[in-house]
Design an enzyme around this catalytic site. Sequence first.
Site, short mmCIF file in Angstrom:
data_model
loop_
_atom_site.label_atom_id
_atom_site.label_comp_id
_atom_site.label_asym_id
_atom_site.label_seq_id
_atom_site.Cartn_x
_atom_site.Cartn_y
_atom_site.Cartn_z
N HIS A 118 0.85 -1.19 0.00
CA HIS A 118 0.00 0.00 0.00
C HIS A 118 0.89 1.24 0.00
O HIS A 118 1.84 1.34 0.78
CB HIS A 118 -0.89 -0.03 1.25
CG HIS A 118 -1.83 1.12 1.38
ND1 HIS A 118 -2.92 1.29 0.54
CD2 HIS A 118 -1.86 2.15 2.26
CE1 HIS A 118 -3.58 2.38 0.91
NE2 HIS A 118 -2.95 2.92 1.94
N ASN A 177 -2.58 8.71 4.55
CA ASN A 177 -2.90 7.34 4.17
C ASN A 177 -4.33 7.32 3.68
O ASN A 177 -5.26 7.62 4.44
CB ASN A 177 -2.72 6.40 5.37
CG ASN A 177 -2.91 4.94 5.01
OD1 ASN A 177 -3.66 4.60 4.09
ND2 ASN A 177 -2.24 4.06 5.73
N GLN A 199 -10.17 5.88 0.32
CA GLN A 199 -10.06 4.83 -0.69
C GLN A 199 -10.98 3.64 -0.40
O GLN A 199 -11.00 3.13 0.72
CB GLN A 199 -8.61 4.35 -0.78
CG GLN A 199 -8.36 3.30 -1.84
CD GLN A 199 -6.91 2.84 -1.86
OE1 GLN A 199 -6.04 3.47 -1.28
NE2 GLN A 199 -6.65 1.72 -2.53
N CYS A 203 -4.24 3.54 -4.25
CA CYS A 203 -3.40 4.13 -3.20
C CYS A 203 -2.26 4.97 -3.79
O CYS A 203 -1.89 6.01 -3.22
CB CYS A 203 -2.84 3.04 -2.29
SG CYS A 203 -1.93 1.72 -3.12
#
Length: 273
Positions: free
Chosen positions: A168, A187, A226, A232
Amino acid sequence: MSILEKITSSPSECAEHLTNKDSCLSKKIQKELTSFLQKKETLGCDSESCVITHPAVKAYAQQKGLDLSKELETRFKAPGPRNNTGLLTNFNIDETLQRWAIKYTKFFNCPFSMMDFERVHYKFNQVDMVKVYKGEELQYVEGKVVKRPCNTFGCVLNTDFSTGTGKHWVAIFVDMRGDCWSIEYFNSAGNAPPGPVIRWMERVKQQLLKIHHTVKTLAVTNIRHQRSQTECGPYSLFYIRARLDNVSYAHFISARITDEDMYKFRTHLFRIA
């Protein structure tokens, strides 16, 4: 307003530092390749990048001593999965950041890092942020290594270790503009920063406090933006790009940015061929 309207990028395949987007090519290359460009449809092409990567054109350029690789590197956006949801590689990411460092002359583009950067040799863990600010840290821009003062820093990290194939992508952005400086972790899945990142952020904070009075660390992770399994990389690049364009980190903690936005953003990131 669409989130993409808040940034200065566009779907043009030309590198963004070019002011004339009628053609991405230098005038010399345009002139030399006129016949190919005028009949690009016969080559099965619908873009300049397709033309200059076509085997027949590459062979012609080699005979003429034309450097098409330099044209691609400095006058076009990076190659990558523009019109599909292919996973981004470290090359897609680093080559994009390198091009942004041409447009944003005070941006330090740091090569990607895996999450075991504390014990494996990665530039990310060796950077001295004070040297970045003062122009004493080496960076790769326009095909050469340079030193220049930078007040922004960006890097994309992978949450996997260097022994793995990747999991990721997440983003680090350091903002040394204005009165309050910030060290930011983003993130797109909404997960908090892992231990190595927390330690890195605190170490950089202590570096910067030696030259500036107010420095804070931020985990921009309170929203799960997401939903897909593929975006990502675009999300991480989008965070860095939005911050370079002075979109506040607060925008990312106040409303969700969708995967559909990232599908569109891919056309802003990569050239056509």
